[in-house]
Design a protein around this motif. Structure first.
Motif, PDB file in Angstrom:
ATOM      1  N   ASN A 202       0.813  -1.225   0.000  1.00 28.68           N
ATOM      2  CA  ASN A 202       0.000   0.000   0.000  1.00 28.68           C
ATOM      3  C   ASN A 202       0.843   1.270   0.000  1.00 28.68           C
ATOM      4  O   ASN A 202       0.408   2.312   0.485  1.00 28.68           O
ATOM      5  CB  ASN A 202      -0.957   0.019   1.207  1.00 28.68           C
ATOM      6  CG  ASN A 202      -1.870  -1.196   1.234  1.00 28.68           C
ATOM      7  OD1 ASN A 202      -2.450  -1.565   0.201  1.00 28.68           O
ATOM      8  ND2 ASN A 202      -1.998  -1.825   2.390  1.00 28.68           N
ATOM      9  N   ARG A 203       2.055   1.163  -0.526  1.00 24.37           N
ATOM     10  CA  ARG A 203       2.905   2.341  -0.670  1.00 24.37           C
ATOM     11  C   ARG A 203       3.349   2.466  -2.126  1.00 24.37           C
ATOM     12  O   ARG A 203       3.683   1.467  -2.765  1.00 24.37           O
ATOM     13  CB  ARG A 203       4.143   2.258   0.236  1.00 24.37           C
ATOM     14  CG  ARG A 203       3.823   2.446   1.717  1.00 24.37           C
ATOM     15  CD  ARG A 203       5.041   2.121   2.577  1.00 24.37           C
ATOM     16  NE  ARG A 203       4.845   2.470   3.968  1.00 24.37           N
ATOM     17  CZ  ARG A 203       4.166   1.740   4.852  1.00 24.37           C
ATOM     18  NH1 ARG A 203       3.592   0.605   4.448  1.00 24.37           N
ATOM     19  NH2 ARG A 203       4.035   2.132   6.103  1.00 24.37           N
ATOM     20  N   ASP A 204       3.397   3.688  -2.609  1.00 31.40           N
ATOM     21  CA  ASP A 204       3.854   3.926  -3.977  1.00 31.40           C
ATOM     22  C   ASP A 204       5.372   4.018  -4.048  1.00 31.40           C
ATOM     23  O   ASP A 204       5.974   3.654  -5.065  1.00 31.40           O
ATOM     24  CB  ASP A 204       3.250   5.226  -4.519  1.00 31.40           C
ATOM     25  CG  ASP A 204       1.737   5.154  -4.650  1.00 31.40           C
ATOM     26  OD1 ASP A 204       1.225   4.050  -4.927  1.00 31.40           O
ATOM     27  OD2 ASP A 204       1.070   6.186  -4.445  1.00 31.40           O
ATOM     28  N   GLU A 205       5.990   4.533  -2.979  1.00 29.72           N
ATOM     29  CA  GLU A 205       7.435   4.703  -2.954  1.00 29.72           C
ATOM     30  C   GLU A 205       7.990   4.249  -1.602  1.00 29.72           C
ATOM     31  O   GLU A 205       7.321   4.427  -0.572  1.00 29.72           O
ATOM     32  CB  GLU A 205       7.822   6.174  -3.188  1.00 29.72           C
ATOM     33  CG  GLU A 205       7.384   6.716  -4.544  1.00 29.72           C
ATOM     34  CD  GLU A 205       7.684   8.197  -4.694  1.00 29.72           C
ATOM     35  OE1 GLU A 205       8.267   8.788  -3.733  1.00 29.72           O
ATOM     36  OE2 GLU A 205       7.340   8.782  -5.730  1.00 29.72           O
ATOM     37  N   PHE A 483       6.306  -7.100  -6.413  1.00 26.37           N
ATOM     38  CA  PHE A 483       6.526  -5.825  -7.085  1.00 26.37           C
ATOM     39  C   PHE A 483       7.502  -5.915  -8.255  1.00 26.37           C
ATOM     40  O   PHE A 483       8.367  -6.778  -8.310  1.00 26.37           O
ATOM     41  CB  PHE A 483       7.129  -4.788  -6.118  1.00 26.37           C
ATOM     42  CG  PHE A 483       6.380  -4.599  -4.839  1.00 26.37           C
ATOM     43  CD1 PHE A 483       5.143  -3.972  -4.810  1.00 26.37           C
ATOM     44  CD2 PHE A 483       6.923  -5.051  -3.634  1.00 26.37           C
ATOM     45  CE1 PHE A 483       4.464  -3.790  -3.626  1.00 26.37           C
ATOM     46  CE2 PHE A 483       6.251  -4.874  -2.440  1.00 26.37           C
ATOM     47  CZ  PHE A 483       5.019  -4.242  -2.433  1.00 26.37           C
ATOM     48  N   LYS A 484       7.358  -4.923  -9.149  1.00 27.00           N
ATOM     49  CA  LYS A 484       8.433  -4.396  -9.963  1.00 27.00           C
ATOM     50  C   LYS A 484       8.738  -3.021  -9.383  1.00 27.00           C
ATOM     51  O   LYS A 484       7.931  -2.473  -8.627  1.00 27.00           O
ATOM     52  CB  LYS A 484       8.005  -4.267 -11.419  1.00 27.00           C
ATOM     53  CG  LYS A 484       8.114  -5.546 -12.226  1.00 27.00           C
ATOM     54  CD  LYS A 484       7.901  -5.249 -13.708  1.00 27.00           C
ATOM     55  CE  LYS A 484       8.224  -6.458 -14.554  1.00 27.00           C
ATOM     56  NZ  LYS A 484       8.061  -6.146 -16.004  1.00 27.00           N
ATOM     57  N   TRP A 485       9.851  -2.428  -9.755  1.00 22.78           N
ATOM     58  CA  TRP A 485      10.175  -1.114  -9.187  1.00 22.78           C
ATOM     59  C   TRP A 485      11.124  -0.356 -10.110  1.00 22.78           C
ATOM     60  O   TRP A 485      11.785  -0.941 -10.968  1.00 22.78           O
ATOM     61  CB  TRP A 485      10.807  -1.261  -7.795  1.00 22.78           C
ATOM     62  CG  TRP A 485      11.990  -2.172  -7.763  1.00 22.78           C
ATOM     63  CD1 TRP A 485      13.292  -1.849  -7.985  1.00 22.78           C
ATOM     64  CD2 TRP A 485      11.972  -3.587  -7.518  1.00 22.78           C
ATOM     65  NE1 TRP A 485      14.094  -2.957  -7.876  1.00 22.78           N
ATOM     66  CE2 TRP A 485      13.310  -4.037  -7.594  1.00 22.78           C
ATOM     67  CE3 TRP A 485      10.967  -4.516  -7.230  1.00 22.78           C
ATOM     68  CZ2 TRP A 485      13.659  -5.369  -7.402  1.00 22.78           C
ATOM     69  CZ3 TRP A 485      11.305  -5.841  -7.044  1.00 22.78           C
ATOM     70  CH2 TRP A 485      12.650  -6.257  -7.129  1.00 22.78           C
ATOM     71  N   VAL A 508      12.795   4.027  -4.339  1.00 21.70           N
ATOM     72  CA  VAL A 508      12.238   3.393  -5.546  1.00 21.70           C
ATOM     73  C   VAL A 508      10.734   3.615  -5.599  1.00 21.70           C
ATOM     74  O   VAL A 508      10.074   3.806  -4.567  1.00 21.70           O
ATOM     75  CB  VAL A 508      12.538   1.878  -5.601  1.00 21.70           C
ATOM     76  CG1 VAL A 508      14.041   1.613  -5.635  1.00 21.70           C
ATOM     77  CG2 VAL A 508      11.891   1.137  -4.442  1.00 21.70           C
ATOM     78  N   ARG A 509      10.206   3.569  -6.826  1.00 27.75           N
ATOM     79  CA  ARG A 509       8.756   3.607  -7.023  1.00 27.75           C
ATOM     80  C   ARG A 509       8.279   2.184  -7.267  1.00 27.75           C
ATOM     81  O   ARG A 509       8.815   1.482  -8.127  1.00 27.75           O
ATOM     82  CB  ARG A 509       8.396   4.497  -8.219  1.00 27.75           C
ATOM     83  CG  ARG A 509       6.891   4.573  -8.501  1.00 27.75           C
ATOM     84  CD  ARG A 509       6.577   5.511  -9.651  1.00 27.75           C
ATOM     85  NE  ARG A 509       6.841   6.893  -9.271  1.00 27.75           N
ATOM     86  CZ  ARG A 509       7.828   7.627  -9.754  1.00 27.75           C
ATOM     87  NH1 ARG A 509       8.688   7.091 -10.634  1.00 27.75           N
ATOM     88  NH2 ARG A 509       7.999   8.868  -9.378  1.00 27.75           N
ATOM     89  N   LEU A 510       7.281   1.751  -6.530  1.00 27.62           N
ATOM     90  CA  LEU A 510       6.794   0.376  -6.603  1.00 27.62           C
ATOM     91  C   LEU A 510       5.664   0.255  -7.617  1.00 27.62           C
ATOM     92  O   LEU A 510       4.832   1.151  -7.757  1.00 27.62           O
ATOM     93  CB  LEU A 510       6.305  -0.085  -5.230  1.00 27.62           C
ATOM     94  CG  LEU A 510       7.341  -0.087  -4.099  1.00 27.62           C
ATOM     95  CD1 LEU A 510       6.669  -0.437  -2.775  1.00 27.62           C
ATOM     96  CD2 LEU A 510       8.484  -1.045  -4.392  1.00 27.62           C
ATOM     97  N   ARG A 511       5.654  -0.896  -8.308  1.00 26.12           N
ATOM     98  CA  ARG A 511       4.555  -1.210  -9.223  1.00 26.12           C
ATOM     99  C   ARG A 511       4.073  -2.619  -8.913  1.00 26.12           C
ATOM    100  O   ARG A 511       4.850  -3.584  -9.013  1.00 26.12           O
ATOM    101  CB  ARG A 511       5.034  -1.132 -10.674  1.00 26.12           C
ATOM    102  CG  ARG A 511       5.352   0.285 -11.141  1.00 26.12           C
ATOM    103  CD  ARG A 511       5.812   0.286 -12.599  1.00 26.12           C
ATOM    104  NE  ARG A 511       7.178  -0.161 -12.749  1.00 26.12           N
ATOM    105  CZ  ARG A 511       7.597  -0.932 -13.760  1.00 26.12           C
ATOM    106  NH1 ARG A 511       6.745  -1.385 -14.652  1.00 26.12           N
ATOM    107  NH2 ARG A 511       8.867  -1.266 -13.843  1.00 26.12           N
ATOM    108  N   LEU A 512       2.821  -2.739  -8.546  1.00 26.46           N
ATOM    109  CA  LEU A 512       2.256  -4.055  -8.257  1.00 26.46           C
ATOM    110  C   LEU A 512       2.137  -4.862  -9.540  1.00 26.46           C
ATOM    111  O   LEU A 512       1.865  -4.306 -10.612  1.00 26.46           O
ATOM    112  CB  LEU A 512       0.879  -3.921  -7.613  1.00 26.46           C
ATOM    113  CG  LEU A 512       0.831  -3.539  -6.141  1.00 26.46           C
ATOM    114  CD1 LEU A 512      -0.612  -3.208  -5.745  1.00 26.46           C
ATOM    115  CD2 LEU A 512       1.358  -4.680  -5.268  1.00 26.46           C
ATOM    116  N   HIS A 513       2.337  -6.168  -9.425  1.00 28.02           N
ATOM    117  CA  HIS A 513       2.108  -7.033 -10.586  1.00 28.02           C
ATOM    118  C   HIS A 513       0.620  -7.065 -10.919  1.00 28.02           C
ATOM    119  O   HIS A 513      -0.238  -7.105 -10.024  1.00 28.02           O
ATOM    120  CB  HIS A 513       2.584  -8.456 -10.294  1.00 28.02           C
ATOM    121  CG  HIS A 513       4.069  -8.571 -10.228  1.00 28.02           C
ATOM    122  ND1 HIS A 513       4.895  -8.312 -11.299  1.00 28.02           N
ATOM    123  CD2 HIS A 513       4.897  -8.917  -9.201  1.00 28.02           C
ATOM    124  CE1 HIS A 513       6.161  -8.501 -10.935  1.00 28.02           C
ATOM    125  NE2 HIS A 513       6.182  -8.869  -9.670  1.00 28.02           N
TER     126      HIS A 513
END
Length: 515
Positions: A202-205, A483-485, A508-513
């Motif tokens: 639940n965090r973007d970064e 994640f990807k990031w 880093v900026r997180l990206r959920l799969h």
């Protein structure tokens, strides 16, 4: 006349000439100045002469440590300081290998003399130097730490930190044997899942380095002392990092210095640990704790040859040392694994495929086990290549316990000896195209002996090597599964103080799969 005596004698002549000229100057000044002016100028002259004599003595004493036939080539620098500032500054700038490779090139030698941390030293570079030092442990050399270590860890038994470390290494195999490690994997996976739920989801970064330290510290507390409550761990997490950052520093105990802060932090942590130890004694006596549940129980029940138990202060020091060794290097390795996977998407995809194949074979809620970890071959090759390019441990010191000869050069008894990971990890002789990221280097037989040394080697190879492998792989499994990031600072500076770390902690900026 030996060169160092000639140097000292010429300086004595210069000093006498300076004194004579100063005396004639003082006589002329007496005729034109007031008594008070002459008094203060005389006082100033005495101070100058005193400093000059003191410097001459320091230079003579400093040079006397580097006398003897056929010593390695090199510079000794200034008294007390030597070449320490340049040695440390190349690390602060993120290129510790520069100090070594510049001198290898200058002297055409893989061993050179220098002065580090106030001690006469020889730096051994290359696989041959590593083999020599690792193979002659307790024969020609033994471990050495700067005096700051003994001052931060004052032993209750009045022995050195070196002797205490030997005792600890004898106790560790019971805790780190294969059957024990197999039991830890499920616990590691459970802690990792809690860590990601608390600090990543639940965090973007996020900032990776402090979170990796939190994860490895949580694991160490759980496995060494059975402490799992995050609030309890947080109580001494921050002072613990203050301690770790001030451990290998100039031992000046003045308010505001890293060393002073490290001593204060160690006293606070030791007090907290003693409270935990007292409670564990009670729990063991009442049957509420198991004698085999962790290292703390093992230390409390262990006895020496005379059947005596260790006292609480001694146990607290040992746990404190284990906590440092059990998380600092692994957190650095984890951080740089995240960094390189952000920079190399094709490598990330291969790790992701390997880890998802394992994840898809698990039942809902099923934790990782030993067999799962053995399937993470490519992931471990990636981790090894990261530790080759960005080793958490930069090297270590030994001390010559007798005179010996290496590569035709004499090494005197008492000299400090330094070996460096980067002298082989970044060498084209050991690793072709050393700056290229290539996990295939670790396939098959892998690198040549004594070239890949992130955990040291010989009898003093890190006893927690397999423990570190497990926590790194469990982290990799959990992070890529979620994640990807992307790196937020493309050109973030890397520093070493004393562990390798990104200057801003690797945001880093997180990206959920996508489902």
């Amino acid at each position: 006349m030996p060169s160092h005596l000639a140097h000292f004698s010429s300086n004595k002549v210069s000093l006498l000439l300076f004194s004579f000229v100063s005396l004639r100057f003082w006589e002329r000044l007496w005729a034109i100045s007031s008594t008070m002016e002459v008094f203060f100028l005389s006082l100033l002259l005495i101070c100058v002469l005193s400093v000059s004599i003191g410097l001459q003595f320091l230079f003579y004493k400093h040079r006397s440590h580097f006398t003897g036939p056929n010593l390695p080539p090199g510079r000794i620098g200034w008294p007390m300081v030597g070449e320490s500032l340049e040695f440390l500054s190349t690390g602060w700038k993120g290129h510790p290998e520069k100090f070594i490779f510049d001198r290898i090139s200058k002297y055409s030698s893989e061993v050179f003399k220098t002065s580090l941390l106030g001690e006469p030293a020889a730096v051994f570079a290359g696989a041959a130097g590593n083999k020599f030092l690792f193979s002659n442990e307790n024969k020609l050399v033994h471990a050495w730490w700067p005096s700051s270590v003994d001052k931060v860890f004052p032993s209750s038994t009045q022995t050195s930190s070196k002797e205490e470390a030997k005792k600890m290494r004898k106790l560790l195999p019971r805790f780190l044997k294969p059957e024990a490690l197999q039991r830890y994997i499920g616990i590691m996976d459970h802690i990792a899942q809690r860590h990601f739920a608390d600090s990543w989801d639940n965090r973007d970064e996020v900032i990776v380095f402090p979170l990796s330290k939190r994860f490895t510290f949580w694991l160490a507390c759980r496995l060494f002392m059975s402490i799992e409550d995050p609030d309890h761990i947080a109580k001494f997490e921050k002072p613990f990092h203050v301690l770790a950052s001030g451990l290998i520093t100039v031992p000046i105990d003045l308010p505001g210095t890293p060393f002073h802060r490290a001593i204060k932090a160690s006293n606070f942590i030791r007090k907290e640990l003693r409270a935990i130890i007292k409670q564990r004694k009670i729990d063991l006596a009442e049957g509420k704790a198991s004698p085999t549940q962790d290292i703390l129980s093992d230390l409390l029940l262990a006895t020496d040859e005379d059947g005596r138990h260790m006292n609480e202060i001694n146990i607290a020091d040992k746990i404190l040392g284990l906590l440092i060794g059990g998380h600092d290097t692994a957190s650095s390795a984890i951080t740089f694994i995240v960094k390189y996977m952000a920079e190399l998407p094709h490598m990330y995809e291969k790790v992701y495929e390997e880890q998802m194949e394992i994840a898809n074979s698990k039942a809902p809620g099923e934790l990782l086990n030993w067999d799962d970890v053995q399937k993470m071959r490519y992931s471990w090759n990636v981790a090894c290549e990261v530790m080759r390019l960005a080793p958490p441990l930069q090297g270590a010191f030994r001390e010559a316990i007798t005179d010996f000869v290496f590569n035709g050069f004499s090494i005197p008894k008492g000299w400090k000896l330094y070996w460096s990971t980067s002298s082989t990890h970044k060498s084209p002789k050991c690793f072709p195209e050393p700056e290229k990221f290539d996990p295939t280097r670790f396939e098959g037989a892998g690198p040549a002996p004594y070239t890949f040394v992130p955990f040291g080697g010989g009898p003093r190879m890190c006893p927690g090597k397999e423990y570190a492998r497990l926590e790194i792989l469990v982290f990799m499994h959990n992070v890529v599964k979620r994640f990807k990031w992307d790196k937020l600072l493309p050109d973030e500076k890397i520093i070493i103080d004393p562990m390798r770390m990104p200057a801003k902690g690797l945001p880093v900026r997180l990206r959920l799969h996508k489902p």
